[in-house]
Design a protein around this motif. Structure first.
Motif, PDB file in Angstrom:
ATOM      1  N   LEU A  83       0.851  -1.185   0.000  1.00  0.00           N
ATOM      2  CA  LEU A  83       0.000   0.000   0.000  1.00  0.00           C
ATOM      3  C   LEU A  83       0.887   1.234   0.000  1.00  0.00           C
ATOM      4  CD1 LEU A  83      -2.935   1.156   0.242  1.00  0.00           C
ATOM      5  CD2 LEU A  83      -2.457   1.378   2.699  1.00  0.00           C
ATOM      6  N   PHE A  84       0.740   2.056  -1.037  1.00  0.00           N
ATOM      7  CA  PHE A  84       1.389   3.353  -1.092  1.00  0.00           C
ATOM      8  C   PHE A  84       0.366   4.344  -0.520  1.00  0.00           C
ATOM      9  CE2 PHE A  84       3.366   0.604  -4.099  1.00  0.00           C
ATOM     10  CZ  PHE A  84       4.700   0.979  -4.163  1.00  0.00           C
ATOM     11  N   SER A  85       0.526   4.634   0.767  1.00  0.00           N
ATOM     12  CA  SER A  85      -0.562   5.239   1.539  1.00  0.00           C
ATOM     13  C   SER A  85      -0.582   6.745   1.525  1.00  0.00           C
ATOM     14  CB  SER A  85      -0.472   4.766   2.996  1.00  0.00           C
ATOM     15  OG  SER A  85       0.665   5.322   3.636  1.00  0.00           O
ATOM     16  N   GLY A  86       0.399   7.395   0.869  1.00  0.00           N
ATOM     17  CA  GLY A  86       0.480   8.833   1.051  1.00  0.00           C
ATOM     18  C   GLY A  86       0.696   9.138   2.525  1.00  0.00           C
ATOM     19  N   ASP A  87       0.060  10.194   3.015  1.00  0.00           N
ATOM     20  CA  ASP A  87       0.170  10.539   4.437  1.00  0.00           C
ATOM     21  C   ASP A  87      -1.001  10.006   5.254  1.00  0.00           C
ATOM     22  OD1 ASP A  87       2.616  11.738   4.407  1.00  0.00           O
ATOM     23  OD2 ASP A  87       1.864  13.793   4.265  1.00  0.00           O
ATOM     24  N   ALA A  88      -1.722   9.010   4.717  1.00  0.00           N
ATOM     25  CA  ALA A  88      -2.792   8.403   5.506  1.00  0.00           C
ATOM     26  C   ALA A  88      -2.231   7.658   6.703  1.00  0.00           C
ATOM     27  CB  ALA A  88      -3.614   7.453   4.640  1.00  0.00           C
ATOM     28  N   LEU A  89      -1.022   7.120   6.551  1.00  0.00           N
ATOM     29  CA  LEU A  89      -0.346   6.445   7.656  1.00  0.00           C
ATOM     30  C   LEU A  89       1.019   7.091   7.857  1.00  0.00           C
ATOM     31  CD1 LEU A  89      -1.120   2.715   6.780  1.00  0.00           C
ATOM     32  CD2 LEU A  89      -2.245   4.116   8.530  1.00  0.00           C
ATOM     33  N   LYS A  90       1.384   7.308   9.115  1.00  0.00           N
ATOM     34  CA  LYS A  90       2.728   7.771   9.454  1.00  0.00           C
ATOM     35  C   LYS A  90       3.373   6.691  10.316  1.00  0.00           C
ATOM     36  CE  LYS A  90       5.391  11.628  11.351  1.00  0.00           C
ATOM     37  NZ  LYS A  90       6.300  10.787  12.166  1.00  0.00           N
ATOM     38  N   PHE A 123      -2.475  -5.952   2.662  1.00  0.00           N
ATOM     39  CA  PHE A 123      -1.104  -5.481   2.451  1.00  0.00           C
ATOM     40  C   PHE A 123      -0.194  -5.877   3.611  1.00  0.00           C
ATOM     41  CE2 PHE A 123      -3.554  -1.866   4.148  1.00  0.00           C
ATOM     42  CZ  PHE A 123      -2.795  -1.449   5.229  1.00  0.00           C
ATOM     43  N   GLU A 124       1.087  -6.028   3.247  1.00  0.00           N
ATOM     44  CA  GLU A 124       2.133  -6.390   4.207  1.00  0.00           C
ATOM     45  C   GLU A 124       3.319  -5.430   4.124  1.00  0.00           C
ATOM     46  OE1 GLU A 124       3.117 -10.386   3.183  1.00  0.00           O
ATOM     47  OE2 GLU A 124       1.184 -11.210   3.845  1.00  0.00           O
ATOM     48  N   HIS A 125       3.213  -4.440   3.257  1.00  0.00           N
ATOM     49  CA  HIS A 125       4.217  -3.388   3.110  1.00  0.00           C
ATOM     50  C   HIS A 125       3.481  -2.062   3.018  1.00  0.00           C
ATOM     51  CE1 HIS A 125       7.663  -6.058   1.913  1.00  0.00           C
ATOM     52  NE2 HIS A 125       6.658  -6.844   1.559  1.00  0.00           N
ATOM     53  N   VAL A 126       4.031  -1.041   3.658  1.00  0.00           N
ATOM     54  CA  VAL A 126       3.509   0.320   3.514  1.00  0.00           C
ATOM     55  C   VAL A 126       4.621   1.208   2.979  1.00  0.00           C
ATOM     56  CG1 VAL A 126       2.774   2.381   4.794  1.00  0.00           C
ATOM     57  CG2 VAL A 126       1.678   0.183   5.240  1.00  0.00           C
ATOM     58  N   PHE A 127       4.273   1.996   1.957  1.00  0.00           N
ATOM     59  CA  PHE A 127       5.154   3.023   1.415  1.00  0.00           C
ATOM     60  C   PHE A 127       4.484   4.368   1.659  1.00  0.00           C
ATOM     61  CE2 PHE A 127       6.167  -0.785  -0.919  1.00  0.00           C
ATOM     62  CZ  PHE A 127       7.522  -0.695  -1.236  1.00  0.00           C
ATOM     63  N   THR A 128       5.170   5.266   2.352  1.00  0.00           N
ATOM     64  CA  THR A 128       4.688   6.638   2.488  1.00  0.00           C
ATOM     65  C   THR A 128       5.564   7.527   1.609  1.00  0.00           C
ATOM     66  OG1 THR A 128       6.137   7.405   4.282  1.00  0.00           O
ATOM     67  CG2 THR A 128       4.217   6.055   4.913  1.00  0.00           C
ATOM     68  N   PRO A 129       5.305   8.827   1.530  1.00  0.00           N
ATOM     69  CA  PRO A 129       6.220   9.679   0.772  1.00  0.00           C
ATOM     70  C   PRO A 129       7.621   9.756   1.372  1.00  0.00           C
ATOM     71  CG  PRO A 129       4.084  10.754   1.034  1.00  0.00           C
ATOM     72  CD  PRO A 129       4.079   9.548   1.925  1.00  0.00           C
ATOM     73  N   PHE A 130       7.832   9.119   2.523  1.00  0.00           N
ATOM     74  CA  PHE A 130       9.102   9.263   3.223  1.00  0.00           C
ATOM     75  C   PHE A 130       9.835   7.955   3.478  1.00  0.00           C
ATOM     76  CE2 PHE A 130       6.097  12.572   4.500  1.00  0.00           C
ATOM     77  CZ  PHE A 130       6.732  13.660   3.937  1.00  0.00           C
ATOM     78  N   GLY A 131       9.244   6.826   3.119  1.00  0.00           N
ATOM     79  CA  GLY A 131       9.962   5.588   3.333  1.00  0.00           C
ATOM     80  C   GLY A 131       9.138   4.348   3.060  1.00  0.00           C
TER      81      GLY A 131
END
Length: 274
Positions: free
Chosen positions: A187-194, A235-243
């Motif tokens: 999941l490329f979550s944007g800033d929905a998850l930090k 999902f088992e991976h999270v991508f945010t704009p920072f990592g």
């Protein structure tokens, strides 16, 4: 008078303008801080003299691009390789010629999207070099003056590849959108998850917010929307704009949202259960 790209030296948001812009729409919004010393805007040439780009494959077929030293909000650009054409989601704050050549070597970009303005970075450079189809939620259009959107989509979301879908989630920003890769369970979550990591670099805390700098939490209705969308995604991976945060799962996100909905809205992160 020709329009030229200018980046806000405070947050890195790019605009095309006929002169240094009068202000930055990202910094003047409540979700970011104003520059303490007033406005300063930089050109691509100035940024190119300050930074270098790095890239690495963080999981099979997913590449991370970033700058050093950090520029703007220090966002990462993600390149998702696909046999029917690569997808770029979010963008680094700037791309050197070497970085753009590396993307070309990896197959270029056919579709370009981003979660919200904090993840736009130098999206305009990718459009100028590779001429991809730029896909954004209709409510994100006011922040797109540095590039041209060819495919505005609505609240039902959009399948851009057989295993890649865009899901409007709102909340943190108008038109805020997540990209889901069912093949990679990412999941490329944007800033929905930090996600915050411990001293060993492992995911440790999870949170969500309306405005990070101002410590404003989401409303319950916004959290329910997050939960509705993410509950349907495995999902088992999270991508945010920072990592990239391997091992952060659907269950972790739902735990956060259920906690958020169990009482008054709150901002502070909670521990990931391991």
């Amino acid at each position: 008078m020709p329009l030229k790209p200018y980046a806000c030296a405070n947050c890195g948001f790019w605009q095309r303008y006929f002169a240094p812009p009068p202000d930055c729409p990202v910094c003047t919004d409540v979700r970011n801080d104003l520059p303490e010393d007033g406005w300063s805007f930089v050109t691509p040439g100035e940024v190119g003299r300050r930074v270098e780009c790095s890239w690495r494959e963080v999981m099979d077929g997913v590449w991370e691009f970033g700058t050093a030293p950090r520029f703007g909000l220090d966002g990462k650009g993600w390149l998702v390789r696909h046999p029917e054409g690569n997808i770029a989601f979010e963008a680094a704050g700037f791309y050197t010629d070497a970085a753009l050549d590396k993307i070309a070597e990896l197959g270029g970009v056919k579709v370009l999207s981003a979660s919200h303005p904090h993840g736009y970075g130098a999206l305009w450079q990718l459009q100028d070099r590779f001429a991809p189809t730029v896909v954004l939620h209709r409510d994100a259009l006011p922040y797109s003056k540095a590039f041209r959107v060819a495919w505005p989509f609505d609240d039902d979301g959009l399948a851009i590849r057989p295993v890649l879908t865009l899901h409007p989630i709102g909340g943190h920003y108008e038109g805020h959108t997540a990209l889901y890769d069912s093949g990679r369970k990412a999941l490329f979550s944007g800033d929905a998850l930090k996600i915050d990591c411990d001293a060993e670099g492992k995911p440790h805390l999870i949170s969500c917010h309306k405005a990070f700098h101002k410590r404003i939490p989401l409303s319950h209705a916004e959290v329910r929307r997050y939960r509705e969308v993410m509950a349907a995604l495995d999902f088992e991976h999270v991508f945010t704009p920072f990592g990239h945060y391997p091992g952060v799962t659907t269950a972790d996100a739902l735990m956060l949202f259920d906690k958020q909905l169990s009482g008054p809205p709150f901002f502070d992160p909670i521990p990931l259960k391991r």
